[in-house]
Design an enzyme around this catalytic site. Structure first.
Site, PDB file in Angstrom:
ATOM      1  CE  LYS A 139      78.073 -32.078-110.307  1.00  0.00           C
ATOM      2  NZ  LYS A 139      78.120 -32.805-111.562  1.00  0.00           N
ATOM      3  CE  LYS A 223      83.766 -34.123-108.649  1.00  0.00           C
ATOM      4  NZ  LYS A 223      83.542 -34.785-109.878  1.00  0.00           N
ATOM      5  CE  LYS A 226      83.424 -32.969-117.535  1.00  0.00           C
ATOM      6  NZ  LYS A 226      82.194 -33.703-117.235  1.00  0.00           N
TER       7      LYS A 226
HETATM    8  N1  AQP Z   1      88.469 -35.556-109.618  1.00  0.00           N
HETATM    9  C1  AQP Z   1      88.158 -36.735-110.123  1.00  0.00           C
HETATM   10  N2  AQP Z   1      88.942 -37.815-109.873  1.00  0.00           N
HETATM   11  C2  AQP Z   1      88.634 -39.037-110.405  1.00  0.00           C
HETATM   12  N3  AQP Z   1      87.554 -39.251-111.187  1.00  0.00           N
HETATM   13  C3  AQP Z   1      86.750 -38.208-111.464  1.00  0.00           C
HETATM   14  N4  AQP Z   1      85.622 -38.077-112.204  1.00  0.00           N
HETATM   15  C4  AQP Z   1      85.194 -36.797-112.164  1.00  0.00           C
HETATM   16  N5  AQP Z   1      86.025 -36.065-111.408  1.00  0.00           N
HETATM   17  C5  AQP Z   1      87.009 -36.900-110.951  1.00  0.00           C
HETATM   18  C6  AQP Z   1      84.996 -39.182-112.924  1.00  0.00           C
HETATM   19  O1  AQP Z   1      84.859 -38.808-114.287  1.00  0.00           O
HETATM   20  C7  AQP Z   1      83.694 -39.434-114.831  1.00  0.00           C
HETATM   21  C8  AQP Z   1      82.880 -38.455-115.601  1.00  0.00           C
HETATM   22  O2  AQP Z   1      82.327 -37.510-114.777  1.00  0.00           O
HETATM   23  P1  AQP Z   1      81.104 -36.600-115.241  1.00  0.00           P
HETATM   24  O3  AQP Z   1      81.251 -36.131-116.615  1.00  0.00           O
HETATM   25  O4  AQP Z   1      79.829 -37.285-114.930  1.00  0.00           O
HETATM   26  O5  AQP Z   1      81.320 -35.371-114.330  1.00  0.00           O
HETATM   27  P2  AQP Z   1      81.311 -35.281-112.794  1.00  0.00           P
HETATM   28  O6  AQP Z   1      81.403 -36.573-112.072  1.00  0.00           O
HETATM   29  O7  AQP Z   1      80.143 -34.447-112.447  1.00  0.00           O
HETATM   30  O8  AQP Z   1      82.690 -34.583-112.491  1.00  0.00           O
HETATM   31  P3  AQP Z   1      83.375 -33.375-113.227  1.00  0.00           P
HETATM   32  O9  AQP Z   1      83.928 -33.870-114.519  1.00  0.00           O
HETATM   33  O10 AQP Z   1      84.370 -32.727-112.379  1.00  0.00           O
HETATM   34  O11 AQP Z   1      82.247 -32.350-113.503  1.00  0.00           O
HETATM   35  P4  AQP Z   1      81.528 -31.368-112.459  1.00  0.00           P
HETATM   36  O12 AQP Z   1      82.400 -30.187-112.282  1.00  0.00           O
HETATM   37  O13 AQP Z   1      80.257 -31.051-113.153  1.00  0.00           O
HETATM   38  O14 AQP Z   1      81.354 -32.112-111.161  1.00  0.00           O
HETATM   39  C9  AQP Z   1      82.950 -40.067-113.650  1.00  0.00           C
HETATM   40  O15 AQP Z   1      83.245 -41.447-113.626  1.00  0.00           O
HETATM   41  C10 AQP Z   1      83.564 -39.397-112.457  1.00  0.00           C
HETATM   42  O16 AQP Z   1      83.533 -40.228-111.315  1.00  0.00           O
END
Ligand code: AQP
Length: 360
Positions: A139, A223, A226
Site C-alpha cells: 500500500k 487481488k 477497491k
Molecule cells: N479480493 C478479495 N477477495 C476476498 N476477500 C477480500 N477482501 C478484500 N479484498 C478481497 C476482504 O474484505 C474485507 C474488507 O477489506 P477492507 O475494507 O479492510 O479492505 P482491504 O482488505 O484493504 O481490501 P480492499 O477492499 O480491496 O481495499 P484496498 O484496495 O484498500 O486494498 C477483509 O476481510 C478482506 O480480507
C-alpha cells in the site's frame, strides 16, 4: 529496569508464540469480530470474502461487525464524504443479510476503547513484527516516507479491534492472514509479559471458503481491490446488470477452452479466478463447475457467469439502495450497535488498565 527477557521474533500458527506450546486455553465465550473500511465502493471480493461469512456466522456465534472508519483515515478521506461512506458500508452489511437484532453493527470510531487498547498494544508489539507486514509494503509502494504513521501501525489497531471483545474467530479474506498472526502474537506477548496466561484468546482467522481470494478481472495475479485504478478490474456491489455483464465479457482470459481438471486449471490464473467466482456464487466447488463447463469456451462460460452474478448481486444492490434511502434508520442501527459494543468492550479495558498498572 529488570524486565524479563522476551523473545521479539514470534511467528506460529497453532501454538502460543511465546512458549511454542499449545496456548493456555482461553475460557471465555466464543465471539466473532470483523470489519470493512469505508474507503470506497465494496466489490465482489469484499462480499464473498467477508460479508457473506458475517451473515452466516451471526446465527452461530455472538457477532460484532464494525465499519472500520479509523482504518480508512490511514489514507486521505474527504471529511465531507466519510460519514456517508460509513452508512454505505452499514447498508451493504444489512443488504448482505446482517440482522441488527443478532449481530452488533457499529462504527469503529464510536467505541473509543479500540484506540485506548490500541495504544497499549503499540507498546507490546515490536517494530520488527510490523516491518514484515506485506500489506504496508504494497500500500505504501515507492512512497514509504510519505505514508501516514497510521498506515504502518494499523495492524496493531486491528489487534485491539479484535481483542477488546476477546474475539476468538475473525472472518476475513486471505489477504488478512498475516495481520491475524500479528494479533495472535500481540495477545500472546501481552499474556506473557503481564503474567496473565489465557487473558486474551489467540484468535483464529476464518479464511476458508471459495471466496477467500477473488482476483482482479484484469490480472489473475492481483487481488480484486477497491483501490485498483481500473474500475473494470472489479465488480462493485452497486454495478447494474449491464455493467456486470460487460465487465465479465471484458475479463482477461486465455484462448483455450476451460479445462476438465483442477490440475490444469491451476496453471491458468484468470480461468481459475472466474471458475472460483462462479463456484462461490453458486455454492459449488471448482470441480463441480468444471464438471459442468469443462471443455467449453469462454464464449459460453462468461454469459453463464454474468447471468449468475446479476441474479446473486442484483438483490443485494437493490436492498442497499433501499437502506440508503433511509439514512436515519441506518444511524439508529449504528447508534444502538455502538452502545452495545461500548458495553462489551468496557470490562476488557478496565481489566487491562488494572493489569498494566495505570492510575485509577
Ligand atoms: N479480493 C478479495 N477477495 C476476498 N476477500 C477480500 N477482501 C478484500 N479484498 C478481497 C476482504 O474484505 C474485507 C474488507 O477489506 P477492507 O475494507 O479492510 O479492505 P482491504 O482488505 O484493504 O481490501 P480492499 O477492499 O480491496 O481495499 P484496498 O484496495 O484498500 O486494498 C477483509 O476481510 C478482506 O480480507
Amino acid at each position: 529496569m529488570g524486565a524479563p527477557a522476551r523473545p521479539n521474533d514470534l511467528y506460529s500458527e497453532k501454538t502460543d508464540p511465546m512458549t511454542d506450546q499449545p496456548p493456555v486455553s482461553y475460557a471465555g465465550p466464543q465471539r466473532v469480530v470483523s470489519g470493512v473500511q469505508p474507503s470506497g465502493a465494496l466489490h465482489l471480493g469484499n462480499y464473498l470474502g467477508a460479508l457473506v461469512k458475517f451473515a452466516r456466522l451471526q446465527h452461530q456465534i455472538d457477532t460484532f461487525i464494525f465499519v472500520a472508519d479509523m482504518h480508512a483515515v490511514t489514507v486521505w478521506q474527504d471529511p465531507a464524504l466519510l460519514a456517508g461512506q460509513t452508512r454505505e458500508i452499514a447498508a451493504a452489511y444489512l443488504a448482505a443479510g446482517l440482522d441488527p437484532s443478532k449481530a452488533t453493527i457499529f462504527p469503529q470510531s464510536a467505541v473509543t476503547a479500540h484506540a485506548e487498547l490500541g495504544w497499549i498494544f503499540q507498546c507490546v508489539a515490536r517494530l520488527g513484527w510490523l516491518d514484515r507486514m506485506t500489506q504496508f509494503k504494497e500500500k505504501s509502494g515507492k512512497h514509504k516516507e510519505r505514508s501516514s504513521v497510521g498506515l504502518y501501525t494499523y495492524p496493531v489497531l486491528q489487534a485491539a479491534d479484535i481483542l477488546v471483545y476477546k474475539a476468538t474467530q475473525v472472518p476475513v479474506g486471505d489477504d488478512q492472514k498475516q495481520h491475524l498472526e500479528l494479533t495472535r502474537d500481540i495477545a500472546a506477548k501481552f499474556n506473557h509479559d503481564f503474567d496473565r496466561p489465557g487473558f486474551f484468546p489467540l484468535p483464529e482467522a476464518m479464511t476458508e471458503g471459495p471466496g477467500a481470494r477473488i482476483m482482479s478481472l484484469r490480472d489473475g495475479s492481483a487481488k480484486m481491490s477497491k483501490s485498483d485504478p481500473s474500475d473494470n478490474s472489479r465488480i462493485n456491489l452497486t454495478d447494474d446488470a449491464d455493467t456486470i455483464a460487460q465487465k465479465i465479457r471484458k475479463a482477461r482470459t486465455d484462448p483455450e477452452p476451460l479445462p476438465e481438471t483442477l490440475e490444469e486449471l491451476k496453471a491458468r490464473p484468470e480461468a481459475d479466478n472466474l471458475v472460483g467466482v462462479y463456484g462461490a456464487l453458486a455454492d459449488m466447488t471448482k470441480a463441480q463447475v468444471l464438471a459442468e463447463f469443462g471443455g467449453q469456451g469462454f464464449g459460453a462460460f462468461k454469459p453463464a457467469l454474468a447471468d449468475l452474478a446479476v441474479a446473486k448481486l442484483g438483490p443485494v444492490s437493490d436492498a442497499m439502495r433501499r437502506y440508503l434511502a433511509d439514512p436515519a434508520e441506518i444511524d439508529r442501527i449504528l447508534g444502538a450497535g455502538a452502545e452495545r459494543a461500548r458495553a462489551a468492550a468496557a470490562p476488557t479495558l478496565d481489566e487491562v488498565r488494572k493489569i498494566v498498572g495505570f492510575w485509577r
